[in-house]
Write an enzyme that holds these catalytic residues in place. Structure first.
Site, PDB file in Angstrom:
ATOM      1  N   SER A  47      20.889 -36.397  -0.518  1.00  0.00           N
ATOM      2  CA  SER A  47      19.640 -35.987   0.121  1.00  0.00           C
ATOM      3  C   SER A  47      18.726 -35.354  -0.910  1.00  0.00           C
ATOM      4  O   SER A  47      19.190 -34.781  -1.895  1.00  0.00           O
ATOM      5  CB  SER A  47      19.895 -34.997   1.267  1.00  0.00           C
ATOM      6  OG  SER A  47      20.415 -33.775   0.770  1.00  0.00           O
ATOM      7  N   CYS A  48      17.431 -35.478  -0.678  1.00  0.00           N
ATOM      8  CA  CYS A  48      16.422 -34.852  -1.534  1.00  0.00           C
ATOM      9  C   CYS A  48      15.334 -34.282  -0.643  1.00  0.00           C
ATOM     10  O   CYS A  48      15.271 -34.597   0.550  1.00  0.00           O
ATOM     11  CB  CYS A  48      15.847 -35.862  -2.531  1.00  0.00           C
ATOM     12  SG  CYS A  48      14.947 -37.233  -1.768  1.00  0.00           S
TER      13      CYS A  48
END
Length: 695
Positions: A210-211
């Site tokens: 995830s970012c």
């Protein structure tokens, strides 16, 4: 949206001279999109450069993905350029030669995200990149890309593609996984060793990526882990927690895994699902840059857990075990980021309400909103039990009261949202309800945002601890949805009401009294500290800490809180404006790319977006950061000394109506910008002197 219209040959550029810096390349591709009739040129260029100024779009492997959503775009479009001379787009491994520009209209956000996701999946595919680097015509390049974003369209395979595929090393094909272990929601790859089933312990790994934006890095990290797993003979199942909906890994698949890899820059959702596994926890870019190391570390941890010597498995480096301090820091940052929309929406509505109805509309806003209408406009009072009067009446007072009441309702969620999402960052979904309830208790007992910080961390730790408790299978399904929230809420509430509430409320009251009592030199010192914090890391943790205190204080409605907010906002505007001024006055001290960034920084600074100075700080931090801190300290000190207050949490120069002592605010801002610009210009001039003397 028609897939075949996403990219046309006119939007593909092969080896054309588009410029020597990223700003020139972005402008050139934007001109191509505008020339095709898909967007208005000036607005598109401005939005693309503003997006680039916030964070670099360069990716590992010589790739860049400049992108934006813009009202000037009427058709979702993808432009591509293969550069003969690579240009720096901010990636650590060097400049980029393959540029993918994606633009979408404001109402086409989902298509924009879909394009980015599809591209991100292919940007770690060596065959795809090789094909684009060897293609010989714009038509073929457009068709190759179309086959990625719209698989139903067949590309024209070039000779080099066919040669690449023919000579590529063959990869063993994994047998079809069973429905029990690999549902359609699971992304997986990699051969399964002969003689073993997919579900055998130690056979495969699970991962979460995830970012912050949930787009490019999320999916590039996922594919990097999957593809590297193929090379190493280890199956990797990835849950890409990107923008929009995503499919969670099957609990049975997690239970049988050898270990887990968390490659993330935001909190992993429902981390308790992986509590029985050894975990390698890193930032998302680590999975893109070195996926092999992460896979080896995860396998080594599993072997160590089973008592097998590390030498008997894949060589591994020492894993970075996340400490609670790091986890809490990430969770607090996540809580602040989720809280900011409540602050922005509520605070700006209140400020607009004051503009229409006057500052004295604050107290009677609810009474006016609920008891009057467009057909029954209020006069100047009295209102409510306090029999308050206002300076305005009629339509202006009524509309102002409506805006203030809506804004006050939004601001009432500030502390619960902060607390709830801190808890969510530590414990996942089971922590949301206890965190929100704990935040509401903090407001009720007068502990304010300090109590919200404490209840968020407390609820998250308790919920995380309860999630690790082993329980019978029949009870496991009830734990995250009922039992953990129930027990966590009970424990958090009791601890606050019986133990911590009183001291925290006293601390909050003392802080408010101290802010209101500041005057003279003490106020100036506080202003200097605020200015230094706002300019230290340009949107990082220190900046966010000062901004959190400032915005949280707005809900208290005191003069001291308004002055704190004014000092924070004005100081936060200094870095981009100072860099813009310096690069305009002395352009020869800056590269062409920095000169273009300076032009965009004018608008970013006036809008209170401190990140507009990041392109300058990234290339010369030792000169830029101290210079900006000097300017911010001057602005903060002057704002406090002149008694400048601000009732809006954001907006910069565009919410001047929300300031008290507008002239003082302008003086403080101009002084800080002048000091910051002079300091950075002097520093860069001195840097240039040795080189000139040597020449």
């Amino acid at each position: 949206m028609e897939d075949e219209r996403l990219i046309i040959p006119e939007l593909a550029s092969l080896d054309e001279p588009l410029g020597t810096d990223k700003t020139s390349v972005i402008r050139a591709l934007a001109v191509k999109i505008a020339a095709s009739g898909r967007a208005e040129k000036s607005a598109l260029i401005a939005d693309l450069l503003a997006r680039e100024a916030k964070s670099a779009t360069g990716m590992p492997g010589g790739i860049a993905i400049p992108h934006c959503r813009c009202q000037a775009v009427n058709t979702v479009s993808l432009a591509f350029a293969r550069l003969k001379e690579p240009v720096a787009f901010g990636a650590k491994d060097g400049p980029a030669d393959l540029i993918f520009m994606i633009v979408a209209g404001e109402g086409q956000g989902q298509d924009h995200l879909t394009l980015l996701k599809k591209l991100a999946h292919k940007l770690v595919d060596k065959d795809f990149l090789f094909a684009l680097r060897s293609v010989d015509s714009a038509e073929k390049a457009a068709q190759i890309i179309m086959a990625t974003v719209a698989p139903s369209v067949s590309p024209i395979a070039t000779v080099t593609q066919r040669e690449q595929v023919a000579t590529a090393k063959a990869t063993p094909v994994s047998p079809a996984p069973t429905a029990a272990n690999s549902p359609s929601s699971i992304e997986s790859a990699g051969p399964v060793p002969q003689g073993k089933k997919t579900g055998d312990q130690g056979e495969y790994l699970v991962a979460v990526t995830s970012c912050p934006t949930g787009i490019a890095h999320t999916y590039m990290a996922a594919d990097a882990l999957i593809n590297k797993g193929k090379e190493l003979g280890i199956t990797v199942h990835v849950e890409a927690q990107g923008s929009g909906n995503f499919n969670q890994l099957d609990p049975a698949l997690i239970a049988g895994a050898a270990g887990a890899i968390f490659a993330h820059d935001v909190s992993v959702q429902s981390p308790q699902r992986f509590s029985q596994l050894p975990v390698v926890d890193v930032g998302v870019k680590a999975a893109i840059n070195d996926p092999e190391r992460l896979i080896r570390e995860a396998m080594a941890k599993n072997k160590a857990r089973q008592g097998v010597p590390i030498s008997a498995t894949l060589p591994a480096r020492k894993a970075q075990i996340p400490h609670w301090g790091e986890r809490i820091q990430k969770a607090v940052m996540a809580g602040v980021s989720y809280m900011i929309p409540f602050v922005a929406a509520g605070g700006l509505l209140i400020a607009l309400g004051f503009l229409l109805g006057g500052y004295d509309v604050s107290d009677p806003a609810q009474d006016i909103s609920l008891n009057f209408s467009l057909w029954k406009l209020p006069d100047s009072g009295p209102f409510g039990e306090a029999q308050m009067h206002t300076n305005r009446s009629g339509l202006a007072l009524y509309l102002g009261a409506l805006l203030v009441f809506i804004g006050q309702t939004g601001m009432s969620f500030l502390v619960p949202a902060l607390s709830g999402y801190i808890s969510f960052g530590l414990a996942g979904r089971p922590g949301i309800a206890p965190g929100f309830i704990g935040g509401a208790i903090s407001i009720a007992i007068g502990a304010g945002f300090i109590g919200g910080l404490v209840t968020g961390i407390l609820a998250g730790i308790i919920a995380n601890w309860l999630s690790a408790v082993e329980c019978p299978r029949w009870l496991a399904g009830l734990m995250p949805v009922a039992i953990i929230p129930l027990l966590t809420t009970l424990l958090t509430g009791l601890i606050m009401l019986l133990l911590l509430g009183g001291p925290l409320a006293a601390l909050m009251s003392g802080l408010q009294h101290w802010l209101n009592s500041l005057a003279g030199s003490s106020a100036i010192v506080l202003g200097i500290v605020i200015g230094l914090m706002m300019c230290f890391d340009l949107g990082g943790p220190v900046n966010k800490a000062a901004y959190l205190v400032a915005t949280a204080g707005l809900s208290q409605g005191t003069d001291g809180a308004y002055q704190f907010m004014a000092a924070a906002m004005l100081a936060g505007m200094v870095p981009p404006l100072a860099m813009a001024l310096s690069s305009t006055v002395r352009p020869k001290l800056y590269s062409p790319a920095e000169q273009h960034s300076g032009k965009a920084a004018w608008l970013l600074g006036l809008s209170f977006i401190s990140e507009g100075a990041i392109p300058f700080a990234a290339t010369d931090p030792l000169r830029v950061i101290p210079s900006m801190m000097a300017g911010g300290a001057v602005t903060g000190a002057l704002a406090m000394a002149l008694g400048v207050g601000c009732r809006a949490p954001h907006g910069g120069i565009f919410v001047l109506f929300a300031y008290t002592n507008v002239l003082g605010a302008i003086i403080a801002l101009l002084a800080g910008v002048a000091v910051g610009a002079a300091a950075i210009t002097f520093a860069k001039v001195n840097r240039k002197k040795p080189a000139a003397a040597k020449a």
